[in-house]
Motif scaffolding. Structure first.
Motif, mmCIF file in Angstrom:
data_model
loop_
_atom_site.group_PDB
_atom_site.id
_atom_site.type_symbol
_atom_site.label_atom_id
_atom_site.label_comp_id
_atom_site.label_asym_id
_atom_site.label_seq_id
_atom_site.Cartn_x
_atom_site.Cartn_y
_atom_site.Cartn_z
ATOM 1 N N LEU A 60 8.155 3.755 5.114
ATOM 2 C CA LEU A 60 7.331 3.468 3.947
ATOM 3 C C LEU A 60 6.643 2.115 4.116
ATOM 4 C CD1 LEU A 60 9.643 4.624 1.013
ATOM 5 C CD2 LEU A 60 7.653 5.804 1.934
ATOM 6 N N PRO A 61 5.397 1.983 3.668
ATOM 7 C CA PRO A 61 4.584 2.968 2.927
ATOM 8 C C PRO A 61 3.763 3.901 3.816
ATOM 9 C CG PRO A 61 3.431 0.887 2.980
ATOM 10 C CD PRO A 61 4.737 0.656 3.703
ATOM 11 N N GLU A 62 3.967 3.825 5.149
ATOM 12 C CA GLU A 62 3.157 4.606 6.096
ATOM 13 C C GLU A 62 3.069 6.077 5.736
ATOM 14 O OE1 GLU A 62 3.881 6.449 10.559
ATOM 15 O OE2 GLU A 62 5.205 4.882 9.786
ATOM 16 N N VAL A 63 4.195 6.694 5.340
ATOM 17 C CA VAL A 63 4.190 8.147 5.142
ATOM 18 C C VAL A 63 3.706 8.558 3.761
ATOM 19 C CG1 VAL A 63 6.038 8.529 6.809
ATOM 20 C CG2 VAL A 63 6.612 8.190 4.394
ATOM 21 N N LEU A 64 3.507 7.609 2.854
ATOM 22 C CA LEU A 64 3.062 7.975 1.514
ATOM 23 C C LEU A 64 1.610 8.443 1.545
ATOM 24 C CD1 LEU A 64 4.615 5.196 -0.755
ATOM 25 C CD2 LEU A 64 5.330 7.583 -0.528
#
Length: 728
Positions: A564-568
């Motif tokens: 997170l926050p990459e995959v949001l």
């Protein structure tokens, strides 16, 4: 004799196998692959029987075409020509929305299902898309999509590092894990306890998993959302929350939880209030912890709320996206996807107005769409690797509905309870004739890992499953050409236009020329690996098809890492802790809080040596504990005056079933396994161990509202002695 290695395709554990083949290509032994870095030699009875399944004499070798009640073998060209005629005739008379498609569970275990289902659906040009997902895990997809922005952004428990695991409605000692890819799940749970961790299992049955746990908590079927809300209430009431990520909706969740104090939900769940409070305190106090819930909670009336609350708890205790908590895997073929607003209900079903989720409609309304006249009535159906007559709710009605279709095509290795209604059956080749890569399942792995298994035996002139589905897609589209080359071209054009993709601005033709693979499916896999986070075209990667071929035991890509926050992918870029759709469903939950529970309810159960309806024709896997019996508490046997067998009735049907009295199931609950009912089957072993279909009792009108998922757990039933029925 030769020794070969491949991934087992029979469940979600993705175990590595070592097979010995004689000079004729027959499997003489199957062992766990000790050099696989993920499974490390673990094997279960299903994997050990892979050779028997692969050479099952009842598997179809050639296409079948039905004339009336008779079947005849056909050439592949004849069969595809018959499919084209059937689809064209229905489309000309009734339009493309008269076509439907059903994708079964095995589709998730094959390269063909992963790579060709979407092009096939697009080619059919219909919104009548159904799958086993809405008889299984759709609540998790919807909850994750609403919270994190993408339905496949699913947090899994970091099993190998957690100190506390709270598990609801899951029995991985039988299922080998689900939406949590973890070979040797039993060994991982034992290791958790051996290092001083704590395992708590919540289930209406004292399953093999519950027996292994430090604590087993009985809960009334279908009430998991109440229990989870009781935990959330306690965390807020005792100021035990530690939210470590930016979220929207914290106050809204706090307000919603006020209506579910432990003493109130205790009456609904059967779990004492003091136990609910203690579990909440234990979760908050653990150094690391994870909450994990599966099919027992998904296939219930409030399945999406339960799956949402699982991750609400992981967020509130500070355990989301941290080692030892609930984490997001990084799959080797992961690529792309920008921010968006995830939504369900972009369209609705024609008859009941049920919402779409993830591009498909609830299988609970498939019979409605076939039986109800009017524009868009399904008259052509394609089934791929599925047996919904046994696996979908009120299967008896589906059995009758399929007989009404103008034309039906099935891609399936067997003539079974569903495919017997088809006009054309197209059998895929044997397991060992097929390449294997777990596109879907590695996205849920508890450790990042990749492995490709090339075909071990030649096709001998028959098409691969990928070629069958690709040919069907081209027939449906009315186009000529190579589907794989079209998809590769589209993917490359998208990749070179995507900022930061690793191939931004490069020449698609140059990239295409470098791809390897002997088939279109392999070349597409190579492309996806190279574009993925570990790929040759990533910033610091080196993964490709060649790399996997050079490492036949698989590659360990490391432990799960915070993402997170990459995959949001939410529009806000934050975790949406209180999606409006789910808060709306909380009102429905509140409305049921004071209801008296039914006197007796039915739940399903898993068997280690079975997988839904498709492994009952392998001799070594049936018998013993893998039998179709009704588990019932001895107190209920005495109270109802039962002996030997009994008649089970629901609002939809009745069955006569052998009884298995056991104190491992709580009073007021009975359990019947899923996927049986093979009386009269052409599958010889299955016919000898026919059992009965639990889905003669389930109700297609009962669904989880946000996701449309079928309800299989908590089905109200009555039970009568067979002597009473006989007397009347």
């Amino acid at each position: 004799m030769s020794t070969v290695h491949r991934t087992c395709p029979l469940c979600e554990a993705v175990c590595g196998l070592t097979l010995t083949l004689d000079d004729g290509g027959h499997v003489t032994s199957v062992r766990g692959d000790k050099d696989d870095p993920f499974s490390k030699g673990f094997i279960c009875p299903k994997g050990a029987s892979l050779g028997r399944l692969d050479e099952d004499p009842d598997r179809l070798r050639k296409p079948l075409i039905r004339d009336g009640e008779l079947w005849r073998e056909a050439t592949w060209d004849e069969a595809f020509a018959a499919v084209k005629r059937g689809l064209d005739q229905v489309s000309e008379r009734h339009g493309r929305q008269s076509a439907g498609i059903y994708l079964g569970n095995p589709s998730a275990h094959s390269m063909a299902g992963a790579l060709y289902a979407t092009p096939l659906i697009k080619a059919l040009g219909t919104r009548n898309v159904f799958s086993a997902s809405t008889a299984d895990q759709m609540p998790k997809h919807v909850a994750s999509g609403l919270m994190f922005g993408h339905p496949l952004t699913i947090a899994v428990p970091d099993l190998d590092r957690t100190d506390y695991l709270l598990m609801l409605g899951a029995n991985p000692l039988e299922s080998n894990g689900s939406l949590c890819t973890a070979p040797d799940f039993p060994g991982r749970l034992k290791a958790l306890r051996a290092r001083g961790g704590r395992l708590v299992v919540v289930d209406p049955r004292r399953t093999r998993t519950a027996a292994l746990a430090d604590e087993h908590v009985f809960v009334r079927p279908g009430t998991d959302a109440y229990l989870l809300f009781g935990l959330v209430h306690t965390l807020f009431a005792e100021d035990l929350t530690r939210v470590s990520h930016e979220v929207n909706g914290l106050d809204e969740v706090r307000e919603a939880a006020k209506h579910f104090p432990p003493d109130v939900v205790a009456r609904r769940t059967g779990v004492p209030a003091e136990v609910i409070v203690r579990l909440a305190r234990e979760l908050a106090a653990a150094r690391t912890a994870a909450v994990y819930a599966r099919i027992g909670t998904c296939t219930a009336e409030f399945g999406t709320l339960a799956q949402w609350l699982v991750d609400v708890l992981n967020v509130l205790t500070g355990n989301l996206d941290r080692p030892g908590g609930a984490m997001f895997p990084k799959a080797a073929t992961e690529f792309g996807a920008g921010r968006r607003t995830y939504a369900v209900g972009r369209w609705t079903s024609r008859v009941r107005g049920l919402p779409e989720a993830n591009g498909e409609l609830p299988v609970a309304t498939l019979a409605d769409e076939i039986e109800t006249p009017g524009d868009g009535q399904i008259r052509f159906l394609l089934t791929v690797a599925g047996n919904p007559v046994l696996s979908a709710p009120h299967g008896d009605r589906l059995d009758r509905a399929f007989a009404q279709l103008d034309f039906m095509v099935s891609v399936d290795p067997y003539l079974n309870e569903t495919t017997r209604h088809a006009h054309v059956i197209l059998p895929p080749p044997r397991v060992l004739q097929s390449g294997h890569f777990d596109f879907a399942l590695l996205g849920f792995a508890v450790r990042n890992y990749a492995r490709y298994s090339p075909p071990l035996l030649p096709l001998d002139g028959r098409p691969s499953e990928a070629q069958i589905l690709a040919r069907l897609a081209m027939i449906a589209s009315g186009l000529e050409g190579d589907l794989d080359e079209f998809v590769i071209d589209q993917m490359l054009r998208k990749a070179v236009d995507l900022p930061g993709s690793g191939v931004e601005g490069r020449d698609p033709a140059e990239l295409r020329a470098s791809l390897e693979g002997g088939t279109g499916a392999e070349r597409r896999l190579d492309l996806m690996l190279r574009l993925g986070p570990y790929g040759e075209w990533a910033v610091r990667g080196e993964l490709s098809l060649r790399k996997l071929l050079d490492h036949p035991h698989g590659l360990d890509l490391g432990p799960l890492e915070p993402r997170l926050p990459e995959v949001l992918k939410t529009a806000s870029g934050l975790i949406e802790l209180a999606p409006p759709l789910l808060l709306e469903d909380v009102q429905r939950l509140r409305g049921r809080l004071e209801e008296e529970p039914p006197g007796l309810v039915l739940i399903g159960r898993r068997h280690l040596r079975s997988n839904n309806s498709w492994l009952h024709n392998v001799g070594p896997l049936v018998g013993g504990s893998n039998t179709c019996t009704l588990q019932i508490n001895p107190a209920d046997v005495a109270r109802l005056g039962l002996d030997g067998e009994a008649v089970v009735r629901s609002a939809k049907g009745e069955l006569t079933v052998p009884l298995e009295p056991t104190d491992t199931i709580m009073p007021g609950v009975v359990s019947l396994p899923h996927g049986w009912g093979h009386a009269g089957s052409t599958q010889s072993v299955a016919a000898e161990h026919a059992g009965v279909s639990a889905n003669a009792l389930t109700d297609e009108s009962a669904i989880d509202v946000p996701s449309g998922n079928a309800v299989f757990n908590g089905v109200p039933v009555t039970i009568l002695p067979t002597a009473v029925i006989t007397a009347h």
